[in-house]
Write a protein that holds these residues in place. Sequence first.
Motif, PDB file in Angstrom:
ATOM      1  N   THR A  86      56.461  45.607  -5.333  1.00  0.00           N
ATOM      2  CA  THR A  86      56.505  46.424  -6.537  1.00  0.00           C
ATOM      3  C   THR A  86      57.927  46.889  -6.749  1.00  0.00           C
ATOM      4  O   THR A  86      58.477  47.588  -5.931  1.00  0.00           O
ATOM      5  N   THR A  87      58.546  46.503  -7.847  1.00  0.00           N
ATOM      6  CA  THR A  87      59.896  46.917  -8.124  1.00  0.00           C
ATOM      7  C   THR A  87      59.893  48.373  -8.536  1.00  0.00           C
ATOM      8  O   THR A  87      59.223  48.749  -9.485  1.00  0.00           O
TER       9      THR A  87
ATOM     10  N   CYS B 123      60.956  42.839 -14.914  1.00  0.00           N
ATOM     11  CA  CYS B 123      60.538  42.935 -13.522  1.00  0.00           C
ATOM     12  C   CYS B 123      60.284  41.542 -12.937  1.00  0.00           C
ATOM     13  O   CYS B 123      59.423  40.813 -13.428  1.00  0.00           O
TER      14      CYS B 123
ATOM     15  N   CYS C  48      56.673  41.033 -11.859  1.00  0.00           N
ATOM     16  CA  CYS C  48      55.781  40.827 -13.008  1.00  0.00           C
ATOM     17  C   CYS C  48      55.841  39.363 -13.443  1.00  0.00           C
ATOM     18  O   CYS C  48      54.822  38.759 -13.793  1.00  0.00           O
TER      19      CYS C  48
ATOM     20  N   LEU D 295      63.020  49.940 -16.360  1.00  0.00           N
ATOM     21  CA  LEU D 295      64.230  49.454 -15.706  1.00  0.00           C
ATOM     22  C   LEU D 295      65.486  49.613 -16.554  1.00  0.00           C
ATOM     23  O   LEU D 295      66.567  49.268 -16.095  1.00  0.00           O
TER      24      LEU D 295
ATOM     25  N   SER E 254      64.709  46.725 -20.992  1.00  0.00           N
ATOM     26  CA  SER E 254      63.265  46.723 -20.779  1.00  0.00           C
ATOM     27  C   SER E 254      62.552  47.268 -22.005  1.00  0.00           C
ATOM     28  O   SER E 254      61.531  46.730 -22.444  1.00  0.00           O
TER      29      SER E 254
ATOM     30  N   GLY F 146      56.321  51.983 -10.540  1.00  0.00           N
ATOM     31  CA  GLY F 146      56.936  50.669 -10.531  1.00  0.00           C
ATOM     32  C   GLY F 146      55.953  49.629 -11.018  1.00  0.00           C
ATOM     33  O   GLY F 146      54.780  49.925 -11.226  1.00  0.00           O
ATOM     34  N   THR F 147      56.452  48.426 -11.207  1.00  0.00           N
ATOM     35  CA  THR F 147      55.612  47.357 -11.730  1.00  0.00           C
ATOM     36  C   THR F 147      55.703  46.128 -10.830  1.00  0.00           C
ATOM     37  O   THR F 147      56.684  45.964 -10.102  1.00  0.00           O
TER      38      THR F 147
END
Length: 266
Positions: A46-47, A112, A115, A146, A150, A231-232
């Motif tokens: 997860t970023t 991401c 993602c 981000l 984004s 985060g995603t």
Amino acid sequence: MPEKNTTSTGSRARRLLLPAAVLLALLAVTAFLLLGGQGGDGGDDTTAGSSGQSTGTGGEQDGGVDMPAADASEEEIVSALESLARREEGDPMALGDVDAPVVMIAYSEFQCPFCGRFARETEPVLVEEYVEDGSLRIEWRDFPYLGEESRTAALAGRAAAAQDGFWEFEEAMFENQQPPNSGRVTPDFLADVAEQVGLDRQQFLTDLESEEAAAAVDRDFQEGQSIGVTGTPAFLVNGQPVMGAQPTDVFVEVVEEALAEAEAGR
């Protein structure tokens, strides 16, 4: 294509679901972030955001969610999260039947890299195996944390959705994913992608600047913040949180378990 795994007790997928106690801890972390704290590490898959910056504007478009009290049971928390499924007929940013027994809400963003990995490797499997037969519905949520690129990309997704081309745009964006904050994700670049998937360029650029698109992105972002997303990608599968771009077989197992639980609850 991975085989379906219907095992539930002690399964790897179950261990990767986020327990209620952990979710409540995330809510506390989010409150800290919103009060000016700094973002932390989002884990292996997860970023995590580094600025704690919100793209939300509040007001009438506030997408915040009233969560149960800290002493709520896990069942109460899952029920509250499950209610976030919108199930809107004709939603251009959702795939699958509105009455599908399982709904996966995906908090995601176009910069991401994890993602992108989910979209390229796992999403097609889930669509073929579960969306097409009516078992699963996938609902996208914008979580553009981000940076400015984004947010611009999230607005572009809304512009594509206005022409009923969101999922084609999503696929093209992730197939040609740019490095985060590279300076390349400009309106012209995004319009090129839109044209590539058959959308009207001028209409796309007009919709990208619309107040409606901005409000919708803000709503999604604030919804994610209010439940502890930092985060995603982050997912809710019938209210059960699953964090990060886990391997495809994990998502298959999670969906199978949710289907079994939905069938047992009928």
